[in-house]
Design a protein around this motif. Structure first.
Motif, PDB file in Angstrom:
ATOM      1  N   ALA A 198       0.697  -1.244  -0.045  1.00  0.00           N
ATOM      2  CA  ALA A 198      -0.063  -0.112   0.007  1.00  0.00           C
ATOM      3  C   ALA A 198       0.946   1.225   0.048  1.00  0.00           C
ATOM      4  CB  ALA A 198      -1.037  -0.079   1.110  1.00  0.00           C
ATOM      5  N   PHE A 199       0.565   2.101  -0.716  1.00  0.00           N
ATOM      6  CA  PHE A 199       1.427   3.448  -0.826  1.00  0.00           C
ATOM      7  C   PHE A 199       0.687   4.325   0.380  1.00  0.00           C
ATOM      8  CE2 PHE A 199       2.536   1.547  -4.802  1.00  0.00           C
ATOM      9  CZ  PHE A 199       3.838   2.120  -5.261  1.00  0.00           C
ATOM     10  N   ILE A 200       1.785   5.146   0.762  1.00  0.00           N
ATOM     11  CA  ILE A 200       1.226   5.979   1.715  1.00  0.00           C
ATOM     12  C   ILE A 200       1.912   7.429   1.686  1.00  0.00           C
ATOM     13  CG2 ILE A 200       0.899   4.313   3.630  1.00  0.00           C
ATOM     14  CD1 ILE A 200       3.663   4.883   4.916  1.00  0.00           C
ATOM     15  N   ASP A 201       1.387   8.366   2.274  1.00  0.00           N
ATOM     16  CA  ASP A 201       1.775   9.522   2.259  1.00  0.00           C
ATOM     17  C   ASP A 201       3.123   9.801   3.467  1.00  0.00           C
ATOM     18  OD1 ASP A 201       0.837  12.925   1.568  1.00  0.00           O
ATOM     19  OD2 ASP A 201       2.143  12.758   3.273  1.00  0.00           O
ATOM     20  N   THR A 231      -3.220   4.547  11.008  1.00  0.00           N
ATOM     21  CA  THR A 231      -3.545   3.468  10.178  1.00  0.00           C
ATOM     22  C   THR A 231      -2.120   3.018   9.680  1.00  0.00           C
ATOM     23  OG1 THR A 231      -4.116   5.002   8.155  1.00  0.00           O
ATOM     24  CG2 THR A 231      -5.655   3.971   9.579  1.00  0.00           C
ATOM     25  N   MET A 233      -1.409  -0.331   7.101  1.00  0.00           N
ATOM     26  CA  MET A 233      -1.253  -0.241   6.074  1.00  0.00           C
ATOM     27  C   MET A 233       0.255  -0.817   5.582  1.00  0.00           C
ATOM     28  SD  MET A 233      -3.761   1.267   5.008  1.00  0.00           S
ATOM     29  CE  MET A 233      -3.319   1.035   3.520  1.00  0.00           C
ATOM     30  N   ALA A 234       0.893  -1.338   6.415  1.00  0.00           N
ATOM     31  CA  ALA A 234       2.055  -2.235   6.421  1.00  0.00           C
ATOM     32  C   ALA A 234       1.870  -3.618   5.763  1.00  0.00           C
ATOM     33  CB  ALA A 234       2.968  -2.267   7.628  1.00  0.00           C
ATOM     34  N   GLU A 293      -1.659  10.417  10.987  1.00  0.00           N
ATOM     35  CA  GLU A 293      -2.627  11.128  11.296  1.00  0.00           C
ATOM     36  C   GLU A 293      -3.629  10.523  11.403  1.00  0.00           C
ATOM     37  OE1 GLU A 293      -2.877  14.171   8.145  1.00  0.00           O
ATOM     38  OE2 GLU A 293      -1.652  15.485   9.283  1.00  0.00           O
ATOM     39  N   THR A 294      -4.027   9.316  10.486  1.00  0.00           N
ATOM     40  CA  THR A 294      -5.268   8.602  10.581  1.00  0.00           C
ATOM     41  C   THR A 294      -4.974   7.439  11.532  1.00  0.00           C
ATOM     42  OG1 THR A 294      -4.552   7.362   8.574  1.00  0.00           O
ATOM     43  CG2 THR A 294      -5.986   9.222   8.499  1.00  0.00           C
ATOM     44  N   LEU A 352      10.122   2.881  -1.976  1.00  0.00           N
ATOM     45  CA  LEU A 352       9.906   1.882  -1.005  1.00  0.00           C
ATOM     46  C   LEU A 352      10.466   2.251   0.469  1.00  0.00           C
ATOM     47  CD1 LEU A 352       8.650  -0.929  -1.268  1.00  0.00           C
ATOM     48  CD2 LEU A 352      11.017  -1.943  -1.314  1.00  0.00           C
ATOM     49  N   TYR A 372       4.511   7.019  -1.526  1.00  0.00           N
ATOM     50  CA  TYR A 372       3.664   7.741  -3.124  1.00  0.00           C
ATOM     51  C   TYR A 372       4.295   9.085  -3.419  1.00  0.00           C
ATOM     52  CZ  TYR A 372       0.200  10.433  -5.801  1.00  0.00           C
ATOM     53  OH  TYR A 372      -0.625  10.692  -6.644  1.00  0.00           O
ATOM     54  N   ASP A 415       1.302  10.082   6.914  1.00  0.00           N
ATOM     55  CA  ASP A 415       1.103   8.593   7.400  1.00  0.00           C
ATOM     56  C   ASP A 415       2.351   8.154   8.119  1.00  0.00           C
ATOM     57  OD1 ASP A 415      -1.479   8.410   6.317  1.00  0.00           O
ATOM     58  OD2 ASP A 415      -0.790   8.133   4.430  1.00  0.00           O
TER      59      ASP A 415
END
Lengths: 228, 216
Positions: free
Chosen positions: B63-66, B78, B82-83, B75-76, B112, B185, B70
């Motif tokens: 999964a791509f994150i900010d 998660t 998401m890992a 912030e969320t 990555l 991302y 992130d």
């Protein structure tokens, strides 16, 4: 003669020492091994499947009760004997993500009442009257402002735009089912000597699945939405 | 002449002792009336998420994150969710002599983010770390720029790899560690097609007998 014997001894000793060293080195060098393992990492995806049925018989895009162009399901809301009667309708959504996700759904149901008048004595023809029906808020067993009933364990959380959010994180590798619709109530039509009414629901729904960290951004929600 | 015989005898004995001690690393098999030396290869067995890996393994849960929102700020809340986490189990084969394993992973790739977590030898830890967010926070705290933060992660990862290399593995011994990855991302070259991107990593395991060191 003595010198010859001495140099011969030295030679033998050197040869033996070299043999010992080379053997040791060879043996040592033997004990190293290397192995490589390749890993490919691909981006995770979601799989969403909708199961729509009337009286436990699934329909697909070839069904006469599905309009491909408008992508709506035609539901009879007045005749309990009809194959596509609202009381027989059931919609389940299966979500199978590869990454942890959040999901939201929205039901669009347009209730259309048609009043068709009988031919008048004078032979005049009155065109059918078509009107859209709106409902008041029902109990929590119903979708908001609808006579469509929610399914088993339907405890979604609504935002101010009418989207219903699955309250839990949808875990990757697990199939999560949302029982979106399980039947509904017929609309009370009227039928007499002058006119008869029919009522149909043009039903459409949207399912959106996003990776878990994007729900606030995509849904324009506060990050604490699910904490409330 | 007698001296020469003594010297030769001593050297022969010395040679025999060295050869014997060298081959003591190998499995010793005694057969009726004879002594045999059976060689065994230094070999490793690799499992990823409880699945044996012969040569390659594929995962499809990236999964791509900010990076800022992130990874740094979570912030969320998660980041853990998401890992994409893989539990690696590296074992010395049951027939393998005493050995050390030097592990290397070419995780430094654009787009990555990779975090390694040491999980101990032979089930010495009774739990698997799943709170990656806290660990990330701990590692990058005090570093202001992304470059510094990623460097701190890289240093942490090297410590994990070095820890694995410190251990001498008996036959059947195993070490466990996690490879935790996220897509970044911000670092993807073509943001519009990032969902089709994939990354290839190579986990290299160099094995050496317990007395030696891995040589390049």
């Amino acid at each position: 003669m003595k010198s010859f014997l001495f140099s011969k001894r030295i030679l033998i000793i050197i040869v033996l020492v070299l043999t010992v060293i080379s053997t040791s080195l060879f043996a040592y060098a033997y004990f190293q091994n290397e192995k490589e393992f390749g890993f490919s990492i691909l981006t995770g995806e979601f799989e969403v499947t909708a199961y729509i049925s009337f009286d436990e018989i699934n329909i697909d895009i070839n069904s006469p009760y599905y309009d491909v162009e408008s992508q709506t399901i035609l539901v009879n809301a007045y005749d309990s004997d009809s194959e596509n009667f609202i009381g027989k309708l059931k919609i389940d959504i299966e979500i199978d993500p590869n990454i942890n996700a959040r999901a939201r759904v929205k039901v669009f149901d347009e209730w259309e009442l048609t009043r068709t008048y009988s031919e008048q004595a004078q032979g005049s023809v009155i065109e059918p009257i078509i009107q859209t029906i709106y409902h008041t808020e029902q109990s929590s067993l119903y979708h908001p402002f609808s006579l469509l009933k929610t399914g088993l364990n339907y405890n979604l959380v609504y935002d101010e735009n009418g989207y219903a959010y699955y309250p839990n994180l949808i875990s990757k590798g697990e199939t999560t089912t949302i029982h979106l619709i399980d039947g509904g109530d017929a609309y009370p039509i009227r039928e007499n000597e002058i006119y008869m009414e029919t009522c149909y629901v043009n039903l459409k729904f949207v399912v959106e699945v996003v990776q878990a960290n994007r729900f606030a951004e995509v849904g324009s929600l506060d990050t604490s939405f699910f904490d409330e | 002449m007698r001296r020469l015989a003594i010297v030769i005898t001593l050297l022969a004995l010395c040679f025999t002792v060295i050869v014997t001690s060298t081959y003591a690393w190998l499995t010793y098999v005694q057969k009726k009336g004879f002594v045999g030396l059976e060689t065994h290869e230094l070999s490793v067995v690799l499992e990823v998420n409880d699945q044996a890996v012969l040569n390659s393994f594929s995962l499809d849960d990236l999964a791509f994150i900010d990076y800022e929102k992130d990874f740094v700020l979570n912030e969320t809340g998660t980041l853990n969710d998401m890992a994409s986490a893989w539990l690696i189990k590296l074992s010395s084969a049951n027939s393998s002599p005493l050995a050390k394993h030097k592990v290397d992973l070419d995780y430094l790739q654009d787009g990555l983010i990779c975090l390694l977590i040491y999980q101990g030898m032979n089930d010495e830890l009774s739990y698997y770390t799943s709170d990656y967010a806290s660990l990330v926070e701990l590692i990058i705290s005090g570093y202001d720029t992304k470059e510094e933060q990623l460097q701190a992660i890289a240093v942490h990862n090297q410590i994990v790899l070095d820890e694995i290399y410190k251990h001498v593995f008996n036959p059947g011994d195993f070490v466990e560690f996690q490879i935790v990855v996220w897509g970044d991302y911000d670092e993807v070259e073509l943001p519009n097609t990032y969902l089709d991107s994939n990354f290839d990593l190579t986990l290299a395991v160099e094995t050496v007998n317990s007395k030696g060191e891995v040589t390049p």
